[in-house]
Design a protein around this motif. Structure first.
Motif, PDB file in Angstrom:
ATOM      1  N   VAL A 159       0.857  -1.188   0.000  1.00 15.01           N
ATOM      2  CA  VAL A 159       0.000   0.000   0.000  1.00 15.01           C
ATOM      3  C   VAL A 159       0.890   1.233   0.000  1.00 15.01           C
ATOM      4  O   VAL A 159       1.889   1.286   0.727  1.00 15.01           O
ATOM      5  N   LEU A 160       0.552   2.253  -0.810  1.00 17.60           N
ATOM      6  CA  LEU A 160       1.335   3.483  -0.859  1.00 17.60           C
ATOM      7  C   LEU A 160       0.393   4.678  -0.981  1.00 17.60           C
ATOM      8  O   LEU A 160      -0.474   4.721  -1.855  1.00 17.60           O
ATOM      9  N   HIS A 161       0.556   5.658  -0.081  1.00 14.52           N
ATOM     10  CA  HIS A 161      -0.232   6.891  -0.104  1.00 14.52           C
ATOM     11  C   HIS A 161       0.687   8.051  -0.476  1.00 14.52           C
ATOM     12  O   HIS A 161       1.807   8.152   0.034  1.00 14.52           O
ATOM     13  N   GLY A 174       3.232   4.247   3.669  1.00  8.81           N
ATOM     14  CA  GLY A 174       2.540   3.029   3.253  1.00  8.81           C
ATOM     15  C   GLY A 174       3.055   1.817   3.981  1.00  8.81           C
ATOM     16  O   GLY A 174       3.673   1.906   5.043  1.00  8.81           O
TER      17      GLY A 174
END
Length: 392
Positions: A159-161, A174
């Protein structure tokens, strides 16, 4: 007559430092010769140790240097050459630290010819760099013994924000799966090890290492295309600003860079430089005259074999193609005017007084006087042996 350092010129200070260091090296050689005589006569070594105020480990280290690098006498009194004459011939050019590292290298039984490479390196680099080069040679010799290790099974959860910040900066956070995390750590750790010319803060080192990973990924042929083109960025700058190195440029049309940053990244073949004339007309849009071709980059990989800056271990894929004489200053995009530099040393060259030339087709670096008073030419011997001109 001993002159106070305060009365010396800048060049005089450095010249005096060089004289003092040469005298210290000569004194160490004399100390070794006296120790050799103590050993030859069978005198009390402990008395020698107490006289010179050295601990047992130092005397043991000096004894190894005597055995390996000094001439000796046979039981019948005949003179014998040193066991390792290559080092023995240059004793007065090498410090105690250098001789210690060379003795260690000999004990590792490295491939034939290694001592000659290490001795030439020791003439221009610090002892730590000789140790690093020794370990690199040893590792190369042992590569065939390394077994491949199976990677762990992958698990989901990457997951990467992303969030834009003022000034064109980017914030991200993330979580990576076990497999991705292991690969990421394996890439980051070697690139973020402390360096004399790098930041001390671990977070800064990891940040620079992560930027290096991005540079590598941007060169991958496996990246998908967007609007018919592979991922790229555009830097827009007027010609006078690029030439003078003072002013601003636009990154992808809306974020500002300094002219110095633009000059640096314009060396990269994956950057599309948009150079504007006085009336904002486009003078240059990534033309081959400025950027490095695929064939040229392959030739640079084969020639430099990695970052060409002395003692840098970064491989070719982590490097930019740098113009020795900048293109904006009239430098051609020819192999003779190009050199591979990693991100750290690319920035260093742009902001320091290091000079770059080519010796026998190999990039050679001349340090500023405050780093090397004698300004002895240096090459990166971690990737290839020295050229004859450097070894002379």
């Amino acid at each position: 007559m001993d002159v106070s350092p305060a009365l010396l010129s800048d060049d005089g200070v450095f010249a005096t430092i060089a004289e003092v260091e040469a005298a210290l090296r000569a004194l160490h050689v004399r100390r070794l010769r006296l120790l050799a005589e103590v050993l030859r006569r069978g005198l009390d070594v402990d008395s020698y140790r107490r006289l010179v105020r050295a601990d047992a480990r130092e005397v043991k280290r000096w004894t190894a240097q005597v055995t390996l690098f000094l001439p000796s006498l046979s039981p019948t009194g005949q003179p014998l050459p040193p066991l390792h004459p290559t080092t023995g011939a240059l004793l007065e050019e090498l410090s105690d630290g250098h001789l210690t590292e060379l003795a260690r290298a000999i004990s590792l039984r490295l491939p034939e010819g290694s001592e000659e490479i290490l001795v030439q390196a020791a003439r221009s680099v610090e002892p730590k760099a000789v140790r690093q080069l020794t370990d690199r040679i040893r590792d190369r010799a042992e590569q065939d013994r390394v077994d491949e290790v199976d990677e762990a099974a992958a698990d989901p959860g990457d997951v990467l924000h992303l969030r834009d910040l003022p000034g064109g900066r980017l914030e991200f956070f993330g979580e990576l799966s076990a497999e991705s995390g292991a690969r990421f750590t394996a890439m980051i750790e070697p690139l973020s090890t402390p360096r004399p010319d790098g930041p001390r803060d671990a977070a800064r080192r990891r940040g620079e290492a992560f930027a290096d990973l991005i540079h590598l990924a941007s060169r991958s042929t496996d990246l998908p295309s967007e609007a018919g083109e592979r991922p790229h960025i555009s830097v827009t700058i007027d010609h006078d600003t690029l030439r003078r190195g003072v002013g601003h440029a636009l990154l992808d049309g809306d974020r500002h860079l300094s002219a110095a940053q633009a000059r640096r990244i314009a060396c990269d073949a994956k950057i599309v430089p948009v150079v504007l004339g006085g009336d904002s007309e486009v003078l240059d849009l990534g033309r081959a005259k400025r950027t490095v071709s695929v064939a040229q980059r392959r030739a640079l990989h084969a020639r430099d074999r990695g970052c060409a800056f002395p003692d840098c271990h970064r491989p070719p894929k982590w490097c930019d193609a740098h113009h020795i004489q900048h293109w904006a200053d009239g430098g051609p995009t020819d192999l003779s005017n190009l050199v591979l530099l990693c991100r750290t040393h690319h920035s260093l060259i742009h902001h320091s007084q290091w000079q770059i030339t080519t010796t026998g087709g190999t990039p050679t670096f001349i340090p500023p006087r405050h780093i090397g008073p004698a300004q002895r030419p240096r090459q990166n011997l971690l990737h290839r042996p020295p050229t004859p001109a450097l070894a002379a």
